[in-house]
Design a protein around this motif. Structure first.
Motif, mmCIF file in Angstrom:
data_model
loop_
_atom_site.group_PDB
_atom_site.id
_atom_site.type_symbol
_atom_site.label_atom_id
_atom_site.label_comp_id
_atom_site.label_asym_id
_atom_site.label_seq_id
_atom_site.Cartn_x
_atom_site.Cartn_y
_atom_site.Cartn_z
ATOM 1 N N LEU A 10 29.828 60.540 106.918
ATOM 2 C CA LEU A 10 28.843 60.665 105.952
ATOM 3 C C LEU A 10 29.132 61.977 105.409
ATOM 4 O O LEU A 10 29.193 62.337 104.031
ATOM 5 N N GLN A 11 29.439 63.116 106.320
ATOM 6 C CA GLN A 11 29.673 64.476 105.521
ATOM 7 C C GLN A 11 31.212 64.551 104.670
ATOM 8 O O GLN A 11 30.862 65.076 103.721
ATOM 9 N N THR A 12 32.048 63.743 105.160
ATOM 10 C CA THR A 12 33.156 63.808 104.478
ATOM 11 C C THR A 12 32.991 62.965 103.122
ATOM 12 O O THR A 12 33.473 63.366 102.084
ATOM 13 N N ALA A 13 32.307 61.689 103.124
ATOM 14 C CA ALA A 13 31.731 61.170 101.951
ATOM 15 C C ALA A 13 31.097 61.983 100.935
ATOM 16 O O ALA A 13 31.236 61.908 99.791
ATOM 17 N N MET A 27 38.232 54.987 99.707
ATOM 18 C CA MET A 27 38.001 54.889 101.218
ATOM 19 C C MET A 27 39.205 55.360 101.966
ATOM 20 O O MET A 27 39.030 56.092 103.020
ATOM 21 N N ASP A 28 40.386 55.492 101.362
ATOM 22 C CA ASP A 28 41.578 56.167 102.055
ATOM 23 C C ASP A 28 41.194 57.557 101.999
ATOM 24 O O ASP A 28 41.598 58.142 103.118
ATOM 25 N N ASP A 29 40.495 58.063 100.979
ATOM 26 C CA ASP A 29 40.331 59.368 100.860
ATOM 27 C C ASP A 29 39.391 59.947 102.138
ATOM 28 O O ASP A 29 39.438 60.869 102.850
ATOM 29 N N VAL A 30 38.587 59.033 102.365
ATOM 30 C CA VAL A 30 37.445 59.403 103.279
ATOM 31 C C VAL A 30 38.078 59.130 104.895
ATOM 32 O O VAL A 30 37.785 60.103 105.590
ATOM 33 N N ALA A 31 38.849 58.104 105.101
ATOM 34 C CA ALA A 31 39.478 57.932 106.212
ATOM 35 C C ALA A 31 40.296 59.170 106.584
ATOM 36 O O ALA A 31 40.364 59.494 107.600
ATOM 37 N N GLY A 32 41.247 59.540 105.542
ATOM 38 C CA GLY A 32 41.898 60.794 105.796
ATOM 39 C C GLY A 32 41.107 62.086 106.155
ATOM 40 O O GLY A 32 41.820 62.881 106.720
ATOM 41 N N GLY A 33 40.180 62.082 105.374
ATOM 42 C CA GLY A 33 39.371 63.319 105.613
ATOM 43 C C GLY A 33 38.819 63.401 107.018
ATOM 44 O O GLY A 33 38.564 64.687 107.526
ATOM 45 N N VAL A 34 38.630 62.103 107.416
ATOM 46 C CA VAL A 34 37.705 62.157 109.047
ATOM 47 C C VAL A 34 38.874 62.056 109.969
ATOM 48 O O VAL A 34 38.922 62.695 110.976
ATOM 49 N N GLY A 35 40.034 61.764 109.549
ATOM 50 C CA GLY A 35 41.079 61.726 110.559
ATOM 51 C C GLY A 35 40.976 60.332 111.269
ATOM 52 O O GLY A 35 41.385 60.404 112.603
ATOM 53 N N LYS A 48 32.712 50.786 100.041
ATOM 54 C CA LYS A 48 32.703 51.928 99.328
ATOM 55 C C LYS A 48 31.304 52.211 99.068
ATOM 56 O O LYS A 48 30.530 53.168 99.288
ATOM 57 N N GLU A 49 30.627 51.193 98.448
ATOM 58 C CA GLU A 49 29.051 51.096 97.991
ATOM 59 C C GLU A 49 28.447 51.547 99.228
ATOM 60 O O GLU A 49 27.373 52.351 98.971
ATOM 61 N N ASP A 50 28.548 50.874 100.197
ATOM 62 C CA ASP A 50 27.443 50.953 101.271
ATOM 63 C C ASP A 50 27.500 52.434 101.774
ATOM 64 O O ASP A 50 26.827 53.032 102.209
ATOM 65 N N LEU A 51 28.852 53.205 101.902
ATOM 66 C CA LEU A 51 29.188 54.411 102.342
ATOM 67 C C LEU A 51 28.529 55.407 101.259
ATOM 68 O O LEU A 51 27.709 56.468 102.086
ATOM 69 N N CYS A 52 28.913 55.277 100.211
ATOM 70 C CA CYS A 52 28.160 56.230 99.269
ATOM 71 C C CYS A 52 26.749 56.013 99.149
ATOM 72 O O CYS A 52 26.218 57.135 99.100
ATOM 73 N N CYS A 53 26.160 55.201 99.402
ATOM 74 C CA CYS A 53 24.835 54.830 99.596
ATOM 75 C C CYS A 53 24.064 55.502 100.473
ATOM 76 O O CYS A 53 23.129 56.118 100.405
ATOM 77 N N ALA A 54 24.731 55.423 101.761
ATOM 78 C CA ALA A 54 24.347 56.058 102.916
ATOM 79 C C ALA A 54 24.367 57.567 102.636
ATOM 80 O O ALA A 54 23.552 58.539 103.180
ATOM 81 N N ALA A 55 25.325 57.980 102.006
ATOM 82 C CA ALA A 55 25.656 59.503 101.779
ATOM 83 C C ALA A 55 24.804 60.019 100.834
ATOM 84 O O ALA A 55 24.168 60.923 101.181
ATOM 85 N N MET A 56 24.440 59.281 99.913
ATOM 86 C CA MET A 56 23.348 59.692 99.020
ATOM 87 C C MET A 56 21.985 59.710 99.591
ATOM 88 O O MET A 56 21.084 60.745 99.226
ATOM 89 N N VAL A 57 21.640 58.646 100.432
ATOM 90 C CA VAL A 57 20.450 58.781 101.175
ATOM 91 C C VAL A 57 20.482 59.796 101.976
ATOM 92 O O VAL A 57 19.002 60.424 102.268
ATOM 93 N N LYS A 58 21.338 60.342 102.706
ATOM 94 C CA LYS A 58 21.223 61.434 103.607
ATOM 95 C C LYS A 58 20.995 62.702 102.803
ATOM 96 O O LYS A 58 20.240 63.520 103.348
#
Length: 191
Positions: A10-13, A27-35, A48-58
């Motif tokens: 979530l932080q990386t997103a 999603m490759d950007d996110v996976a790479g950023g997290v390792g 990607k939508e679910d992930l970014c939605c969770a990031a926006m909610v955060k």
């Protein structure tokens, strides 16, 4: 471990949404950023939508927590300034997700997410009360519709002026926040 990885995702997103837009982030950007492997990422978020939605909610939960933690004895306009300052700090640190475009698939997902919708309503209602109070006190222009003031304050969270000033190297982050707050709340007229 699962929760720690999810927090990192979530932080990386959030970071990527602050430096890129939803449409440019992958999603490759996110996976790479997290390792982690992309397949591992999909174990946490199905799209990607679910992930970014969770990031926006955060981020929405963070701003609502900030709002709730403000000193209740502050004047309404000072509370509004504090919220805008908080969002500018996040923006300058690259932690404020850029808002999705009107035709983005993320926008549809956000609008159908109860946590996001409830968070937006809570924030808008609170800021709306402070706006009306500041207008009643004569601190903000009472001729402006409160909704226009609200959207103006929301727009500071994605203000391109902040990035331009930061990239110029002419001002420190605190100076940028003060300048943007000044133009937002005091206008451009000579006093």
């Amino acid at each position: 471990m699962h929760q720690a990885r999810e927090r990192a995702i979530l932080q990386t997103a959030c970071d990527l949404l602050g430096s890129k837009s939803f449409d440019c982030m992958t999603m490759d950007d996110v996976a790479g950023g997290v390792g982690i492997a992309k397949a591992s990422l999909y174990k946490h978020f199905g799209s990607k939508e679910d992930l970014c939605c969770a990031a926006m909610v955060k981020v929405l939960h963070l701003v609502n927590a900030h709002v709730a933690g403000l000193d209740p004895s502050l004047a309404a306009v000072d509370k509004l300034r504090a919220v805008v300052r908080w969002s500018l700090e996040r923006l300058l640190e690259g932690e404020m997700p850029l808002l999705p475009s009107h035709n983005s698939t993320l926008r549809a997902v956000l609008m159908s997410n109860k946590d996001y919708a409830d968070g937006v309503v809570l924030l808008s209602d609170t800021l709306g009360e402070w706006i009306v109070q500041a207008q009643t006190e004569g601190v903000l222009d009472p001729q402006l519709p409160p909704l226009v003031v609200l959207y103006t304050l929301y727009a500071r969270a994605c203000d391109t002026v902040v990035g331009f000033l930061q990239e110029s190297g002419l001002y420190k982050n605190d100076e940028i926040m003060d300048l943007v707050l000044r133009t937002c709340f005091d206008g451009l007229r000579a006093r």
